[in-house]
Every structure is written in structure tokens, then in C-alpha cells.
Scaffold this motif. Structure first.
Motif, PDB file in Angstrom:
ATOM      1  N   GLU A 165       0.837  -1.212   0.000  1.00  8.55           N
ATOM      2  CA  GLU A 165       0.000   0.000   0.000  1.00  8.55           C
ATOM      3  C   GLU A 165       0.869   1.258   0.000  1.00  8.55           C
ATOM      4  O   GLU A 165       0.530   2.267  -0.631  1.00  8.55           O
ATOM      5  N   GLN A 166       1.989   1.196   0.709  1.00  8.40           N
ATOM      6  CA  GLN A 166       2.923   2.323   0.763  1.00  8.40           C
ATOM      7  C   GLN A 166       3.498   2.598  -0.619  1.00  8.40           C
ATOM      8  O   GLN A 166       3.569   3.757  -1.064  1.00  8.40           O
ATOM      9  N   PHE A 167       3.889   1.544  -1.314  1.00  4.81           N
ATOM     10  CA  PHE A 167       4.498   1.750  -2.628  1.00  4.81           C
ATOM     11  C   PHE A 167       3.452   2.216  -3.640  1.00  4.81           C
ATOM     12  O   PHE A 167       3.745   3.054  -4.507  1.00  4.81           O
ATOM     13  N   GLU A 168       2.239   1.717  -3.517  1.00  2.00           N
ATOM     14  CA  GLU A 168       1.164   2.194  -4.395  1.00  2.00           C
ATOM     15  C   GLU A 168       0.960   3.690  -4.221  1.00  2.00           C
ATOM     16  O   GLU A 168       0.805   4.434  -5.205  1.00  2.00           O
ATOM     17  N   GLN A 169       0.970   4.154  -2.989  1.00  2.00           N
ATOM     18  CA  GLN A 169       0.787   5.578  -2.733  1.00  2.00           C
ATOM     19  C   GLN A 169       1.919   6.404  -3.333  1.00  2.00           C
ATOM     20  O   GLN A 169       1.684   7.491  -3.888  1.00  2.00           O
TER      21      GLN A 169
END
Length: 204
Positions: A165-169
Motif C-alpha cells: 500500500e505504501q508503494f502504491e501511494q
């Protein structure tokens, strides 16, 4: 930790670890399965190292440029490409973090196991996006979040992997759309298993 890792010293023996060679094959296969690759596409591999991913993907693409900040990695890459007779691939030494960008635009930019060595991810992702044709793809693999045990030597490691989720953001912050992230393989090391994700996205 602000010190950078000396990849020049490691370049000559980089391919001697079977695990690295296997990972390169698996990453290339995962990218090929996730993307509509075409021989009409020109691609760039950021953080190409010795070409373990690049040389596996290149038969499916029109051309592929490897980019790495390590001169010795680039030398190893080009020597391997020449030995294999791969005329559609080459590597150059450039430091994208310092604003050294290659000329031209690309349909695809790949990157494998490099982002955890980059202090500021979003500006780097934005630089990659600026090199893509509209509608161009990015495909990035890296470690999922881990406890810091993956690297015995922490020099040059700025992130202990990433939450998906962090990398998607971060991809969204850099202007990418149509983002997809999933676990595609794993690395077994010293009795532990470290998952590896693949993130794909498109530039508007």
C-alpha cells in the motif's frame, strides 16, 4: 544511513550467486506475464546491474537500454550482451538521482531490487515517468517490508522493503495511474523467506 553501497567492487562476481540469476529469470517472467509486451516497444531498465532482468526480457521487446550508476556493472552488462550476441541491448552509466537522464522516450521502464537503495523514492519515480511515452508502463519489483535482516551489510540500504500500500501511494504521488501490485516470488536467505512484489503502472 547516508553512505552509498560500492557496487563497482561487487560487479565482477555479482552473477556468481545462483539465487540472483534465478531471481532475474523469475522477475522477467512475472513482468512478461503482467504486461502486453511488444517488439514495437523501446524499454529502459533502471538499476540494470549486470543485466539479469534486462537480458531475459530483451527478446520480447524491440530494444532495451540498461541504466546504472555503477560503471563496473555497466561494463559487465555490455560484456555479457556482446558474448550473447544481443544487438538490441546496451547499458550506459547514468545517475538518475543526480538528474542524468538518457535521451529519448520509452514504452516501458523496468526496475528490479533497486528502490530500497534510493533515499527519496517519489522524485525518482517522477523522473522515470518523465521518460515514458503517454500510456507507457513501469514495472518495478522490490522486497516487501522486512525486519532489516535481509541485508547483512546495511550500507546503502535506505528502506527495509516496502508495504504494498505504501508503494502504491508513492506511485500515485509520482503521477502514475492504473496501479497493480502483487507478490510474485520470494527469496530464501539464512533460514528466512522474503517476499518480492511486482508493481505495474501507467503514465497518463
Amino acid at each position: 544511513m547516508t553512505e552509498r553501497r560500492d557496487f563497482d567492487t561487487a560487479a565482477q562476481t555479482w552473477d556468481e550467486k545462483p539465487q540472483r540469476v534465478r531471481l532475474g529469470r523469475e522477475v522477467a517472467a512475472a513482468m512478461a506475464a503482467a504486461l502486453p509486451l511488444s517488439r514495437e516497444w523501446d524499454a529502459m531498465d533502471f538499476g540494470c546491474g549486470t543485466g539479469l532482468v534486462t537480458l531475459n526480457l530483451s527478446p520480447l521487446l524491440g530494444s532495451m537500454l540498461g541504466v546504472d550508476s555503477s560503471e563496473k556493472m555497466v561494463e559487465q552488462f555490455n560484456a555479457k550482451a556482446a558474448e550473447l550476441g544481443c544487438s538490441t541491448v546496451r547499458a550506459v552509466r547514468l545517475d538518475l538521482e543526480q538528474g542524468e537522464l538518457p535521451g529519448g522516450r520509452y514504452h516501458l521502464i523496468t526496475c528490479s531490487m533497486t528502490m530500497h537503495h534510493i533515499p527519496d523514492i517519489v522524485p525518482l519515480l517522477a523522473s522515470l515517468r518523465s521518460l515514458l511515452h503517454p500510456g507507457g508502463h513501469v514495472a518495478i519489483t522490490d522486497l516487501e517490508a522486512e525486519d532489516g535482516s535481509f541485508h547483512g551489510d546495511p550500507v546503502g540500504v535506505f528502506h527495509n522493503g516496502f508495504e504494498q500500500e505504501q508503494f502504491e501511494q508513492m506511485l500515485r504521488q509520482a503521477g502514475f495511474t492504473d496501479i497493480s501490485i502483487s507478490t510474485v516470488t520470494e527469496i530464501a536467505k539464512d533460514g528466512q523467506v522474503y517476499p518480492v512484489f511486482l508493481a505495474t503502472a501507467i503514465t497518463p
